[in-house]
Design a protein around this motif. Structure first.
Motif, PDB file in Angstrom:
ATOM      1  N   GLY A 221      40.164  42.378  53.653  1.00 26.39           N
ATOM      2  CA  GLY A 221      40.240  40.940  53.849  1.00 26.39           C
ATOM      3  C   GLY A 221      39.129  40.173  53.152  1.00 26.39           C
ATOM      4  N   GLU A 222      38.403  40.848  52.266  1.00 29.46           N
ATOM      5  CA  GLU A 222      37.347  40.172  51.519  1.00 29.46           C
ATOM      6  C   GLU A 222      37.978  39.300  50.437  1.00 29.46           C
ATOM      7  OE1 GLU A 222      34.660  43.223  50.172  1.00 29.46           O
ATOM      8  OE2 GLU A 222      34.381  43.971  52.208  1.00 29.46           O
ATOM      9  N   ASP A 223      37.298  38.231  50.080  1.00 29.44           N
ATOM     10  CA  ASP A 223      37.800  37.262  49.113  1.00 29.44           C
ATOM     11  C   ASP A 223      37.979  37.907  47.730  1.00 29.44           C
ATOM     12  OD1 ASP A 223      38.421  35.078  47.557  1.00 29.44           O
ATOM     13  OD2 ASP A 223      36.610  33.951  48.056  1.00 29.44           O
ATOM     14  N   PRO A 224      39.201  37.944  47.212  1.00 33.76           N
ATOM     15  CA  PRO A 224      39.439  38.536  45.890  1.00 33.76           C
ATOM     16  C   PRO A 224      38.698  37.800  44.773  1.00 33.76           C
ATOM     17  CG  PRO A 224      41.520  38.132  47.022  1.00 33.76           C
ATOM     18  CD  PRO A 224      40.443  37.515  47.838  1.00 33.76           C
ATOM     19  N   ASN A 225      38.327  36.550  45.022  1.00 29.76           N
ATOM     20  CA  ASN A 225      37.665  35.762  43.983  1.00 29.76           C
ATOM     21  C   ASN A 225      36.306  36.322  43.588  1.00 29.76           C
ATOM     22  OD1 ASN A 225      39.603  33.723  43.314  1.00 29.76           O
ATOM     23  ND2 ASN A 225      39.276  32.934  45.376  1.00 29.76           N
ATOM     24  N   GLN A 226      35.757  37.229  44.390  1.00 31.28           N
ATOM     25  CA  GLN A 226      34.497  37.852  43.990  1.00 31.28           C
ATOM     26  C   GLN A 226      34.676  38.671  42.709  1.00 31.28           C
ATOM     27  OE1 GLN A 226      33.050  41.134  46.533  1.00 31.28           O
ATOM     28  NE2 GLN A 226      35.035  41.025  47.563  1.00 31.28           N
ATOM     29  N   TYR A 227      35.917  39.047  42.396  1.00 34.34           N
ATOM     30  CA  TYR A 227      36.228  39.811  41.188  1.00 34.34           C
ATOM     31  C   TYR A 227      36.805  38.934  40.076  1.00 34.34           C
ATOM     32  CZ  TYR A 227      35.714  43.892  44.183  1.00 34.34           C
ATOM     33  OH  TYR A 227      35.222  44.834  45.042  1.00 34.34           O
ATOM     34  N   ARG A 228      36.965  37.657  40.350  1.00 34.17           N
ATOM     35  CA  ARG A 228      37.603  36.745  39.397  1.00 34.17           C
ATOM     36  C   ARG A 228      36.696  36.542  38.179  1.00 34.17           C
ATOM     37  NH1 ARG A 228      41.551  33.199  40.169  1.00 34.17           N
ATOM     38  NH2 ARG A 228      41.789  31.600  38.604  1.00 34.17           N
ATOM     39  N   PRO A 229      37.220  36.836  36.992  1.00 34.54           N
ATOM     40  CA  PRO A 229      36.392  36.625  35.799  1.00 34.54           C
ATOM     41  C   PRO A 229      36.309  35.145  35.438  1.00 34.54           C
ATOM     42  CG  PRO A 229      38.545  37.394  35.143  1.00 34.54           C
ATOM     43  CD  PRO A 229      38.518  37.410  36.657  1.00 34.54           C
ATOM     44  N   GLU A 230      35.186  34.773  34.892  1.00 32.46           N
ATOM     45  CA  GLU A 230      35.009  33.398  34.450  1.00 32.46           C
ATOM     46  C   GLU A 230      36.032  33.083  33.362  1.00 32.46           C
ATOM     47  OE1 GLU A 230      31.433  30.898  32.430  1.00 32.46           O
ATOM     48  OE2 GLU A 230      30.913  32.386  33.961  1.00 32.46           O
ATOM     49  N   GLY A 231      36.659  31.929  33.480  1.00 34.42           N
ATOM     50  CA  GLY A 231      37.617  31.503  32.469  1.00 34.42           C
ATOM     51  C   GLY A 231      39.063  31.843  32.768  1.00 34.42           C
ATOM     52  N   LEU A 232      39.315  32.661  33.802  1.00 34.66           N
ATOM     53  CA  LEU A 232      40.708  32.955  34.158  1.00 34.66           C
ATOM     54  C   LEU A 232      41.360  31.652  34.596  1.00 34.66           C
ATOM     55  CD1 LEU A 232      42.895  35.176  34.638  1.00 34.66           C
ATOM     56  CD2 LEU A 232      42.085  35.257  37.010  1.00 34.66           C
ATOM     57  N   PRO A 233      42.505  31.291  34.022  1.00 39.78           N
ATOM     58  CA  PRO A 233      43.144  30.024  34.370  1.00 39.78           C
ATOM     59  C   PRO A 233      43.351  29.867  35.888  1.00 39.78           C
ATOM     60  CG  PRO A 233      44.219  30.977  32.462  1.00 39.78           C
ATOM     61  CD  PRO A 233      43.261  32.015  32.982  1.00 39.78           C
ATOM     62  N   ASP A 234      43.197  28.638  36.355  1.00 43.34           N
ATOM     63  CA  ASP A 234      43.325  28.333  37.788  1.00 43.34           C
ATOM     64  C   ASP A 234      44.692  28.710  38.339  1.00 43.34           C
ATOM     65  OD1 ASP A 234      40.764  27.347  37.851  1.00 43.34           O
ATOM     66  OD2 ASP A 234      41.376  25.245  37.663  1.00 43.34           O
ATOM     67  N   LYS A 235      45.698  28.807  37.475  1.00 43.94           N
ATOM     68  CA  LYS A 235      47.050  29.175  37.906  1.00 43.94           C
ATOM     69  C   LYS A 235      47.033  30.477  38.697  1.00 43.94           C
ATOM     70  CE  LYS A 235      51.461  30.571  35.928  1.00 43.94           C
ATOM     71  NZ  LYS A 235      52.242  30.751  34.705  1.00 43.94           N
ATOM     72  N   TYR A 236      46.064  31.358  38.400  1.00 44.98           N
ATOM     73  CA  TYR A 236      46.002  32.669  39.034  1.00 44.98           C
ATOM     74  C   TYR A 236      44.952  32.674  40.121  1.00 44.98           C
ATOM     75  CZ  TYR A 236      48.523  33.560  34.760  1.00 44.98           C
ATOM     76  OH  TYR A 236      49.431  33.503  33.740  1.00 44.98           O
TER      77      TYR A 236
END
Length: 88
Positions: free
Chosen positions: A73-88
């Motif tokens: 249940g941890e926030d997946p955004n901790q793995y979100r790369p910079e620049g990935l479009p907001d759509k995802y």
């Protein structure tokens, strides 16, 4: 998990793999214990097959940590790369 997979393929964004692993497992786990169980089974099978066919052990373990993080249940955004479009 399917939505995260298709989004990953559509995005085709270098460095986003762990984010989509975490997001798919997170989404599945939010559906309850059965979703978390199914996510674990699918993730383990996928990583096992990739290792069998020569995918690196370190990368596979990093994928699995992202999978476990999502299921916890941890926030997946901790793995979100910079620049990935907001759509995802």
């Amino acid at each position: 998990m399917w939505t995260a997979y298709t989004d990953m393929k559509e995005a085709n964004y270098i460095g986003a793999d762990k984010y989509f692993h975490a997001r798919g497992n997170y989404d599945a786990a939010q559906r309850g214990p059965g979703g978390a169980w199914a996510a674990e089974v699918i993730s383990d099978a996928r990583e096992g097959l990739q290792q069998l066919f020569g995918h690196g052990h370190e990368d596979s373990e990093a994928d699995q940590e992202a999978n476990r993080s999502g299921r916890r249940g941890e926030d997946p955004n901790q793995y979100r790369p910079e620049g990935l479009p907001d759509k995802y």
